[in-house]
Design a protein around this motif. Structure first.
Motif, PDB file in Angstrom:
ATOM      1  N   VAL A 197       0.861  -1.195   0.019  1.00 20.96           N
ATOM      2  CA  VAL A 197      -0.015   0.029  -0.218  1.00 20.96           C
ATOM      3  C   VAL A 197       0.774   1.205  -0.100  1.00 20.96           C
ATOM      4  CG1 VAL A 197      -2.096  -1.170   1.065  1.00 20.96           C
ATOM      5  CG2 VAL A 197      -0.184   0.086   2.705  1.00 20.96           C
ATOM      6  N   ASN A 198       2.239   0.610   0.785  1.00 17.23           N
ATOM      7  CA  ASN A 198       3.442   2.405  -0.051  1.00 17.23           C
ATOM      8  C   ASN A 198       4.010   2.224  -0.994  1.00 17.23           C
ATOM      9  OD1 ASN A 198       2.404   2.778   2.623  1.00 17.23           O
ATOM     10  ND2 ASN A 198       3.830   1.451   4.148  1.00 17.23           N
ATOM     11  N   CYS A 199       3.161   1.191  -2.105  1.00 17.25           N
ATOM     12  CA  CYS A 199       4.453   1.944  -3.417  1.00 17.25           C
ATOM     13  C   CYS A 199       3.684   2.939  -4.262  1.00 17.25           C
ATOM     14  CB  CYS A 199       4.607   0.062  -3.584  1.00 17.25           C
ATOM     15  SG  CYS A 199       5.425   0.703  -5.011  1.00 17.25           S
ATOM     16  N   PRO A 200       4.300   3.201  -4.931  1.00 11.78           N
ATOM     17  CA  PRO A 200       3.811   4.536  -5.940  1.00 11.78           C
ATOM     18  C   PRO A 200       3.404   3.257  -7.159  1.00 11.78           C
ATOM     19  CG  PRO A 200       5.973   4.889  -5.334  1.00 11.78           C
ATOM     20  CD  PRO A 200       5.932   4.383  -4.214  1.00 11.78           C
ATOM     21  N   TYR A 201       4.228   2.635  -7.559  1.00 10.72           N
ATOM     22  CA  TYR A 201       4.140   1.776  -8.467  1.00 10.72           C
ATOM     23  C   TYR A 201       3.190   0.742  -8.480  1.00 10.72           C
ATOM     24  CZ  TYR A 201       8.207   2.355 -10.972  1.00 10.72           C
ATOM     25  OH  TYR A 201       9.830   3.152 -11.268  1.00 10.72           O
ATOM     26  N   ALA A 202       2.451   0.464  -6.852  1.00 10.08           N
ATOM     27  CA  ALA A 202       1.757  -0.464  -7.106  1.00 10.08           C
ATOM     28  C   ALA A 202       0.019   0.471  -6.994  1.00 10.08           C
ATOM     29  CB  ALA A 202       1.353  -0.602  -5.360  1.00 10.08           C
ATOM     30  N   LYS A 203       0.066   1.317  -6.629  1.00 13.36           N
ATOM     31  CA  LYS A 203      -1.155   2.293  -6.448  1.00 13.36           C
ATOM     32  C   LYS A 203      -1.019   2.457  -8.133  1.00 13.36           C
ATOM     33  CE  LYS A 203      -0.229   4.204  -2.301  1.00 13.36           C
ATOM     34  NZ  LYS A 203       0.155   5.644  -1.077  1.00 13.36           N
ATOM     35  N   LEU A 204      -0.494   3.011  -9.023  1.00  7.88           N
ATOM     36  CA  LEU A 204      -0.436   3.372 -10.936  1.00  7.88           C
ATOM     37  C   LEU A 204      -1.549   1.799 -10.918  1.00  7.88           C
ATOM     38  CD1 LEU A 204       2.953   4.579 -11.476  1.00  7.88           C
ATOM     39  CD2 LEU A 204       0.674   5.535 -11.577  1.00  7.88           C
ATOM     40  N   TYR A 205      -1.074   1.100 -10.632  1.00 11.94           N
ATOM     41  CA  TYR A 205      -1.568  -0.768 -11.343  1.00 11.94           C
ATOM     42  C   TYR A 205      -3.632  -0.909 -10.604  1.00 11.94           C
ATOM     43  CZ  TYR A 205       2.129  -1.943 -14.449  1.00 11.94           C
ATOM     44  OH  TYR A 205       3.057  -1.756 -15.142  1.00 11.94           O
ATOM     45  N   GLU A 206      -3.451  -0.206  -9.112  1.00 15.88           N
ATOM     46  CA  GLU A 206      -5.142  -0.449  -8.708  1.00 15.88           C
ATOM     47  C   GLU A 206      -5.582  -0.602  -9.479  1.00 15.88           C
ATOM     48  OE1 GLU A 206      -5.337   2.032  -4.955  1.00 15.88           O
ATOM     49  OE2 GLU A 206      -4.475   0.877  -4.238  1.00 15.88           O
ATOM     50  N   ASN A 207      -6.697   0.497 -10.678  1.00 16.12           N
ATOM     51  CA  ASN A 207      -7.222   0.406 -11.212  1.00 16.12           C
ATOM     52  C   ASN A 207      -7.653  -1.100 -12.438  1.00 16.12           C
ATOM     53  OD1 ASN A 207      -8.475   2.164  -9.708  1.00 16.12           O
ATOM     54  ND2 ASN A 207      -7.749   4.083 -11.217  1.00 16.12           N
ATOM     55  N   ARG A 208      -6.244  -0.778 -12.883  1.00 14.34           N
ATOM     56  CA  ARG A 208      -5.859  -1.916 -14.147  1.00 14.34           C
ATOM     57  C   ARG A 208      -6.127  -3.473 -13.584  1.00 14.34           C
ATOM     58  NH1 ARG A 208      -0.367   0.126 -16.601  1.00 14.34           N
ATOM     59  NH2 ARG A 208      -0.444   1.816 -15.030  1.00 14.34           N
ATOM     60  N   LEU A 209      -5.501  -3.518 -11.492  1.00 16.73           N
ATOM     61  CA  LEU A 209      -5.860  -4.981 -11.346  1.00 16.73           C
ATOM     62  C   LEU A 209      -7.102  -5.027 -11.379  1.00 16.73           C
ATOM     63  CD1 LEU A 209      -2.614  -5.224  -9.320  1.00 16.73           C
ATOM     64  CD2 LEU A 209      -3.383  -6.468 -11.137  1.00 16.73           C
ATOM     65  N   GLN A 210      -8.119  -3.769 -10.961  1.00 12.85           N
ATOM     66  CA  GLN A 210      -9.729  -4.609  -9.899  1.00 12.85           C
ATOM     67  C   GLN A 210     -10.262  -4.587 -11.805  1.00 12.85           C
ATOM     68  OE1 GLN A 210     -11.479  -3.897  -7.478  1.00 12.85           O
ATOM     69  NE2 GLN A 210     -10.186  -3.468  -6.506  1.00 12.85           N
ATOM     70  N   ASP A 211     -10.107  -3.459 -12.750  1.00 10.35           N
ATOM     71  CA  ASP A 211     -10.721  -4.138 -14.182  1.00 10.35           C
ATOM     72  C   ASP A 211      -9.770  -5.798 -14.598  1.00 10.35           C
ATOM     73  OD1 ASP A 211     -11.454  -1.412 -14.484  1.00 10.35           O
ATOM     74  OD2 ASP A 211     -10.066  -0.395 -15.455  1.00 10.35           O
ATOM     75  N   LEU A 212      -8.907  -5.995 -14.506  1.00 16.72           N
ATOM     76  CA  LEU A 212      -8.791  -7.595 -14.692  1.00 16.72           C
ATOM     77  C   LEU A 212      -9.068  -8.549 -13.998  1.00 16.72           C
ATOM     78  CD1 LEU A 212      -4.873  -7.306 -15.580  1.00 16.72           C
ATOM     79  CD2 LEU A 212      -6.072  -7.997 -17.237  1.00 16.72           C
ATOM     80  N   ALA A 213      -9.623  -8.245 -12.749  1.00 17.11           N
ATOM     81  CA  ALA A 213     -10.680  -8.830 -11.620  1.00 17.11           C
ATOM     82  C   ALA A 213     -11.833  -9.236 -12.383  1.00 17.11           C
ATOM     83  CB  ALA A 213     -10.443  -8.766  -9.940  1.00 17.11           C
ATOM     84  N   GLN A 214     -12.719  -8.140 -12.309  1.00 20.02           N
ATOM     85  CA  GLN A 214     -14.121  -7.705 -12.578  1.00 20.02           C
ATOM     86  C   GLN A 214     -13.702  -8.653 -14.412  1.00 20.02           C
ATOM     87  OE1 GLN A 214     -14.608  -3.643 -12.972  1.00 20.02           O
ATOM     88  NE2 GLN A 214     -14.601  -3.720 -10.470  1.00 20.02           N
ATOM     89  N   THR A 215     -13.336  -8.402 -15.231  1.00 21.40           N
ATOM     90  CA  THR A 215     -12.723  -9.065 -16.656  1.00 21.40           C
ATOM     91  C   THR A 215     -13.084 -10.391 -15.748  1.00 21.40           C
ATOM     92  OG1 THR A 215     -12.204  -7.285 -17.865  1.00 21.40           O
ATOM     93  CG2 THR A 215     -11.995  -8.527 -18.324  1.00 21.40           C
TER      94      THR A 215
END
Length: 197
Positions: free
Chosen positions: A60-78
């Motif tokens: 939760v402290n990683c800026p790269y991880a924050k950049l990927y949050e929405n992409r991972l949410q979309d992949l999970a939904q798909t």
């Protein structure tokens, strides 16, 4: 001179051993148990209904991880409806003060529809050989357990989703869910270095 050579060889062998730690593609994954944000145990067996399990090492402290949050949410939904399941594993990246263990899910959005687990003592990141946050490990379910089929990057552009050309994780999921092997099964992840305590 002899001491310098000995030291250099020792460093080389230790770096090679570290680079090869964790699971290799095709390896069977051992069972694991971690706690979620409500202090409930979650184990690998909880995902036996999934054809494919995506284990995302993040922080939760990683800026790269924050950049990927929405992409991972979309992949999970798909892909959840197609037989895939996702699980986040929060691990320390070296930004946490005093090297304290990270909390399971501080300030996590309530829209997440997959478990967010804490990697106490970095047991799971060491077991898998995860070195970056975020880094994904895609496991395929079979009759006798889960096998590692892909590990590494989510895509080829952490900073700008609009400029992504290669969607590595999506490609791996498409291949596995269609019964095919993953063509590029290991790609280096870009992200925050996971600190070893």
């Amino acid at each position: 001179m002899k001491q310098a050579t000995t030291l250099l060889l020792a460093l080389l062998f230790s770096s090679l051993a570290f680079a090869q730690s964790g699971y290799r593609i095709g390896a069977k994954v051992n069972s694991f148990t971690l706690k979620d944000g409500q202090n409930q145990s979650v184990e690998l067996a909880n995902f036996k209904d999934a054809q494919v399990l995506v284990v995302v090492f993040t922080s939760v402290n990683c800026p790269y991880a924050k950049l990927y949050e929405n992409r991972l949410q979309d992949l999970a939904q798909t892909y959840t409806g197609k037989g895939a399941r996702f699980v986040y594993v929060n691990t320390a990246i070296g930004l946490e003060e005093g090297g304290q263990a990270p909390k399971a899910q501080p300030d996590r959005p309530s829209t997440q529809n997959f478990p967010f687990l804490i990697d106490e003592g970095q047991q799971l990141s060491k077991q898998f050989g995860a070195t970056k946050a975020p880094e994904v490990f895609v496991l395929q379910n079979s009759a006798d357990g889960f096998y590692l089929r892909y590990k590494g990057a989510i895509d080829d552009n952490p900073q700008a989703e609009a400029y992504v050309k290669q969607r590595y994780l999506a490609n791996a999921l498409e291949a596995l869910l269609a019964g095919r092997s993953v063509p590029a099964a290991e790609l280096r992840a870009t992200g925050c270095l996971i600190k070893r305590f």
